[in-house]
Each structure stands twice: as C-alpha cells, then as structure tokens.
Write a protein that holds these residues in place. Structure first.
Motif, PDB file in Angstrom:
ATOM      1  N   GLU A   1       2.588   1.908  -3.392  1.00  0.00           N
ATOM      2  CA  GLU A   1       1.459   2.492  -4.394  1.00  0.00           C
ATOM      3  C   GLU A   1       1.239   4.094  -3.947  1.00  0.00           C
ATOM      4  N   GLU A   2       0.811   4.244  -2.570  1.00  0.00           N
ATOM      5  CA  GLU A   2       0.423   5.401  -2.051  1.00  0.00           C
ATOM      6  C   GLU A   2       1.449   6.493  -1.967  1.00  0.00           C
TER       7      GLU A   2
ATOM      8  N   HIS B   1      -6.171  -0.730  -6.935  1.00  0.00           N
ATOM      9  CA  HIS B   1      -6.620   0.381  -6.543  1.00  0.00           C
ATOM     10  C   HIS B   1      -8.361   0.375  -6.519  1.00  0.00           C
TER      11      HIS B   1
ATOM     12  N   CYS C   1      -5.818   4.067  -3.411  1.00  0.00           N
ATOM     13  CA  CYS C   1      -5.185   2.621  -3.131  1.00  0.00           C
ATOM     14  C   CYS C   1      -6.135   2.173  -2.177  1.00  0.00           C
TER      15      CYS C   1
ATOM     16  N   THR D   1       0.814  -1.289   0.007  1.00  0.00           N
ATOM     17  CA  THR D   1       0.010   0.067   0.125  1.00  0.00           C
ATOM     18  C   THR D   1       0.920   1.288   0.050  1.00  0.00           C
TER      19      THR D   1
ATOM     20  N   SER E   1      -7.004   8.889  -1.518  1.00  0.00           N
ATOM     21  CA  SER E   1      -6.181   8.004  -2.383  1.00  0.00           C
ATOM     22  C   SER E   1      -6.855   6.777  -2.748  1.00  0.00           C
TER      23      SER E   1
END
Lengths: 161, 584
Positions: free
Chosen positions: B280-281, B573, B324, B277, B322
């Motif tokens: 990605e974030e 996502h 995510c 996470t 976000s």
C-alpha cells in the motif's frame, strides 16, 4: 491560535524574560505577583511563549517553597515563627489556627476562604507574638484574640451562622 | 593524536583516551563497579552514589560515573570502607522502597533487587519511610508507581533528552523528590506518547508495561472464542533473551509453536502485515512521486508513538503522513474479515492478540474509530515481548526444547522486506525495493540499501530509480526526528525543492528492536545484535521483496482487489488529527 485573557496577561511577562538565559524563575515570580499564585493555564501559556516545556516549569515551581500552585484563598493568615514570636508562644497559635481551619501550614481551605502559612519575622518583634491576616497586623496575639479571625464570614463566635 | 592516559585500577594498568570515566575504564579491565543510575545510553548524573571509588591522594571518595581518569591515577574500587558506604547507600534506598518484590513487575529482573542480593542484606537498620503516592495506570500502556522510584533520573533523561517528549519530570526536592507526569497530572493527560523507553531504562519496577496477560488467558480459556495471535518483526530476535539464548537469535518458529501450545487457534505473523503495508505504502509513494503537485516527502506511520508525537507537536506534517495503517492494525482488520470469511468463522468470536516490542501498540489499537474497520476492534489486545515471555514461563513450556512450527500462511507468510520492519531503516529499505519494482517493472539487482542501515540517529541517502533520484531520510529516537522535520520546513518556507521524497520515523532508538516493550538491558550493542538477527532472516528468505509474497498476491486476488482500491482504503488506511491540547 485564539488568545485567551491569560495568554495576554502572560505575554508581557514572557516578552520581558524570553531569550534571557536563566530567567525562568523571574518570569514565574512575575506570574505569582500577577495572580497571587501560579495558575496552571498561565504556566502552560508561559511555557509556550517562552519555549520552555511544562515539565521544566513544574520542576522549578515545586523545587522552591516560595511558589504557590493554588490560589492562596481570600484571607491569608501568616503566623510569625521568628525567634521572638516563637518564644512568646507562636507554635501554639499555629496549632490553633491549623486545627480550627482544618489545614496544615501552606494549605488552603477547600472553600478557598483561608490560606495558612508560616513567615519568619515581620519586623516588629516588640509586638510578639505577631500574626498577620492579609495586610492587617495583630499584635501580642493570644488564643482568644486570634479566634475571631479564624471564623467563616458571617459566622458568630459560637459557631452558628 | 591526543596522548592516552595511563592509570591503575586495583593495581591493574589501564590506558584510556582523555575524558573516559573511571566507570568505563574499569569495565575495560573487567572490574565491576556497581551503579543504579548510570546507563550506557545516558549521561552520568551522579544520582545514586553507588559507584564511589577511592583515588590515592584524595581524602574523599569519588563517583566513578562522572570522574574522568587522570594521568597516573591510582584507583581502588573495593575495600571494606567503600563496601560499607555502598551498603549504607542501598539501605537508604531500601528504607524508602516498598517491600513488594514477589508481586512486582520487575521480580528477578530488577537492578535494585539484584544489588540487594549481591550485598546479602538481611536487615535494614533504618526505619521504613515508603512514600504514600498513587499509582498512575491512566495510559493503559505504561504504569507509573512513584513509590518504587529510586530517583535515578534515567526515565527523565530518556523522556526529555532522547525522546524530547517532556512527559516526565521530578517534582519537589530533597527527601520529597518524586517522579511525576509534567505538571503533576495523569500521564494520559500529559505529552506522553507511550513509547515506554522510560520503562526500558528504569532500574526498578517504578515504570513497567501495563499488563494485559490475564485477559488473554481468560479468552484462551473460553471455548467459544477463536484466539489468534500475530508476532511482530522485532519480537522474534529478542524473546530469546528471556530464556538464555544469545542476543539476536531468531526464534520465529519456536514462538509460533509456543503460542499454539498456549492455546491459540491460529498464529499469524505481523511480517505479513508489513509486506502488505509496503504494498500500500509503495503504491502511495509512487503515486505521489509521479503526480505533479503532490505533497512530498511522504512520511511513514507504522510507529504509534511517532503518530502520537506528530499529532501533538507537529500537526503541520499531517498532509505528509502516509495513510497506511501499521502492520499490526492491517493483520487485525484482515483476521476479522478475510480470514474469518475464508475459514467460515463468526468474526465476533475471533479474538486478536498482537505480540509487539512496544508499549504504544496498546494505545494504537484504540486510537481512532478506523481501528475498528472490521466492525469490531480489529486487534483486541496487544502484549509486549516481556508479557509473552512471562506467559510462556507461566505455561511451563520448555521454550528452548520446543520444536519449530510454521505460521498459518493466509496471514502468516512473509518476505525479507517484512522482517526488517523491526529495525530502524527497515521500512524505508523495504519500501524502496517495491518502489523500484513499481517504477521499473523489475526487482532491483541489489535489494540491499546500505544507507538505511545502522544506528546513526539520522541517516540520509538517495538512490536513482528509472532515471529519477529518490532522496530519503531515516530517523529514530524522537529527538532526532525534529532535525529532519526542520529541514523539511525550511525548504517548504523558502519555497524550494523538498530535501527528501520519503522519510521513515521510528520513535525508539534502534527502531522496534529497541522498543519499549522489549526485554531489559538495552544498549546500542544489543540493538545492533537484534537488528543483525533480522537482516539474517531477510537474507535467508526465499523472497526479499514485499510484492513477491504469494499470500499477499492471493489476498489481493481473492479479497482486496488492488492496492489503494476501495476495500483496501476501507480496511487498511487511517487518518490523523491535530491534538494541540497536549502542550509540551
């Protein structure tokens, strides 16, 4: 947001009471006066317009017996249980109404035709026992004289349509 | 400095600051006064009447929870008459309470049951008048049984004051008072965000988690099903409380072992998902931070109650969210794609069970079609810490004696950044570590960001990375979130620079360590100890930044490609939708 008819109705009430501390009860009285009871959509709209959570509104609505959450029905049958009427046999009339309508005091029949409630003294004790049906006052009521007022519209006294 | 107040409790001298109640003063000198309604997180409401005490010079008994100690007060907390009154109070409560302890979710964990046991009640002199009220399990996350409610009001205070959700309220009054969803509807149709804080504060079994243990057993029994488990960060430092370990003990290895003993074919760690996470974030954040005109602040979305809350009440914030998925959802998606592929498994036969500190995760796994990105529901069932503890006990496993094991590394290895996800501020700290790396190409010299830590409801701070100031805010307890959002809106409406670049939100006070599915008895002291367990786990780790996780690197090399790449977007996502029909 698109405004519904309810939102518009409620707006005047909300505008009058918003930002006045402790005014929720007055606003709810306003709703009940307008609709005869407090419809859920109206309560939601009021909450939104007055910035009061729905949870708080229902805490108040269910705390006080005065507020009705369901439409009271077309015919409101009020049996007076004031002292004079009580002594003259009102409890029996209440039982009779309750049994024939199939609802307890404070309830409305499933078809929405009748609402049964108890009131305390309507101010004409000389006519006891008293029952009112909507605005109409019935005096010195007996089981027999009450009977026709508890019938479904269109029904005859022997119960046949 | 104000003068301290001197008094005596059962003859013991006690000194307290002005305003301290008799109940708290008594604790100070180890005098126990029973109470069913007062909780350390909450204001006293004097609802239950158990804590009555006597004060010399006063003819009536006073409630200790809401009576401040006064100068020279002589307080008696126990004498035969007090005990008699308390006994009557319990008898009155029990006369309205169903006698279902043996099959109740709070059996052996119930404050009312404990009190009844302490008082040694053998019979109730009052007639039983248990109300006939229906059970509400509509949320499939928490179950409300209003018959078991003792009208202490804790859940309502949590729901209305701390969480500002207003899903629960009392209806009617006096003897008929009952707990219900706002407006007397089903909880699932109410503003409820399923955080479960009501269940964590309820003294009885009136609100408990929705129990999914049987369906997990059914699947463990089925030889055709390949069962995998994943363990959330906050679970490892709380599960021990059900087995007598000191609060905050990290039991990661024992829990892996117990899960295998129960029949799981593979054991993953949600901490791995947390590292992913962050990959990605942090990329998402850095992209927005370095691209002119991007929507900032970015707001974290690991917490399903917060996502639910935002969709219902703060939908203007959707562009800030976000995209995510949460770590749980990421591990689920990868278990049925990447892992199944690597191991040659039919993903249709992989059954993913997540163990979470949370009741809302039960809802998250079906919240949108993106939760089925693998072609199946990515996570099949989500258990709370409390349910896992019960399953371990059912198995007869001697948990304290179990030898520690390792996870299945493909989706199980984790860094310190992943483990601190379980506490308020942890996601922000982990994201800052990796953002630092992405902006500078090297790890921060000090990976600890102290301003994100601790139990203050709103934490704000800033850090300078590669010459850029990054302003952040961390909020936990949904009531606190609105303070932060107000500041963001004020700046937006005024057309000024946003007050923050990055916001972390967790719905439960303390974050996931204080989650609604954790063992009972939560207080700030306990939240801090659980969090300390996670910070120790972070400190002891070989890697402390998410991007250092070699198995996360391998995952990108072998399968995903790159962060925010096509495959990542498809599996990791999600999107958000306004749901204004749930009005507060």
């Amino acid at each position: 947001m698109t405004l519904t008819k309810t939102d518009e109705d409620v707006a005047a009430i909300a505008k009058r009471w918003k930002n006045k501390r402790g005014s929720l009860i007055m606003a709810l009285h306003g709703l009940q006066d307008r609709y005869g009871y407090v419809p859920r959509e109206a309560a939601m709209s009021l909450g939104e317009q007055m910035d009061v959570p729905l949870a708080r509104i229902y805490e108040v609505l269910t705390f006080y017996n005065y507020f009705r959450l369901k439409s009271p029905g077309k015919k409101v049958v009020s049996v007076c249980m004031g002292t004079a009427c009580y002594l003259k046999g009102a409890p029996k009339l209440l039982d009779q109404a309750s049994e024939e309508l199939g609802i307890r005091p404070g309830e409305t029949t499933a078809d929405g035709e009748f609402h049964l409630q108890v009131v305390r003294c309507v101010g004409c004790c000389g006519l006891a026992p008293v029952v009112t049906v909507n605005e109409k006052l019935l005096a010195k009521v007996t089981g027999e004289s009450l009977e026709p007022h508890l019938l479904q519209p269109g029904a005859t006294e022997d119960g046949k349509a | 400095m104000t003068d301290m107040i001197q008094a005596t409790i059962n003859g013991l001298p006690v000194e307290v600051a002005p305003g301290v109640t008799i109940l708290d003063a008594a604790r100070q000198v180890s005098v126990h006064i029973p109470t069913l309604c007062k909780h350390p997180d909450l204001d006293a409401t004097a609802a239950c009447g158990m804590c009555i005490v006597r004060v010399a010079g006063s003819s009536k008994m006073l409630r200790a929870c809401c009576t401040p100690v006064e100068q020279e007060m002589e307080i008696t907390t126990e004498d035969p008459e007090i005990i008699q009154v308390r006994r009557t109070v319990i008898e009155m409560i029990l006369s309205k309470h169903p006698n279902e302890c043996l099959t109740c979710g709070r059996n052996q964990n119930c404050e009312l049951q404990t009190l009844a046991a302490d008082f040694g009640l053998r019979e109730i002199c009052l007639d039983s008048v248990v109300p006939d009220l229906p059970l509400d399990a509509t949320t499939k996350a928490i179950v409300l049984d209003p018959r078991k409610c003792i009208t202490c009001g804790r859940c309502i205070q949590v729901c209305q004051q701390i969480q500002n959700v207003w899903a629960l309220s009392f209806l009617q009054r006096g003897f008929d008072t009952r707990i219900a969803a706002a407006g007397d509807i089903n909880l699932a149709d109410s503003p409820c965000v399923r955080c479960g804080q009501c269940s964590a504060h309820c003294p009885t079994g009136a609100i408990v988690e929705y129990d999914n243990t049987q369906e997990v057993w059914d699947n463990l029994l089925d030889p055709d099903v390949y069962c995998v488990a994943q363990l959330a960060p906050a679970v490892r430092v709380a599960i021990g409380e059900a087995f007598g370990f000191p609060i905050g003990t990290n039991l990661t290895g024992k829990t892996y072992a117990a899960l295998r003993r129960m029949g799981f074919d593979a054991v993953f760690d949600t901490n791995f998902g947390a590292d992913l996470t962050i990959m990605e974030e942090a990329h998402e954040f850095v992209k927005r931070f370095t691209t002119e005109g991007s929507v900032l602040p970015l707001i974290t979305t690991c917490c399903p109650s917060w996502v639910d809350f935002m969709e219902k009440f703060h939908d203007d914030m959707i562009p800030h969210f976000s995209s995510c998925k949460s770590p749980q959802a990421m591990v689920g998606a990868l278990a049925k794609t990447y892992y199944a592929e690597k191991m040659g498994l039919d993903p249709a036969k992989v059954y993913v069970v997540s163990v979470m500190p949370c009741t809302a995760k039960k809802f998250e796994i079906i919240r949108s079609k993106e939760m089925a990105s693998s072609g199946f529901w990515d996570v099949d069932v989500s258990l709370t810490t409390r349910e896992l503890a019960r399953m371990i006990k059912q198995s007869g496993i001697n948990f304290p004696a179990v030898k520690e094991e390792q996870p299945d590394h493909l989706l199980g290895a984790y860094t310190g950044a992943g483990t601190i996800f379980g506490t308020t501020g942890g996601v922000m700290e982990a994201a800052l570590r990796t953002s630092y790396f992405l902006l500078t190409g090297e790890n921060p010299a000090r990976v600890e960001f102290q301003k994100t830590r601790g139990l203050d409801g709103v934490k704000e701070g800033s850090t300078v990375i590669a010459g850029h100031e990054i302003r952040f805010a961390v909020a936990h307890g949904l009531g606190n979130v609105e303070t932060v959002l107000r500041r963001v809106r004020e700046a937006r409406d005024a057309g000024t620079e946003p007050p923050y670049h990055f916001i972390e939100v967790m719905a439960c006070p303390g974050g996931c360590v204080g989650g609604g599915g954790q063992p009972y008895g939560v207080t700030d002291k306990l939240r801090a100890k659980r969090a300390a367990g996670l910070y120790q786990d972070d400190q002891a780790g070989l890697w402390r930044c998410a991007h250092e996780n070699p198995y996360v690197q391998k995952l990108y090399e072998d399968f995903l490609g790159e962060p925010l790449g096509e495959k990542s977007e498809q599996l990791l996502h999600t999107s958000y939708h306004s749901r204004p029909e749930y009005r507060r």
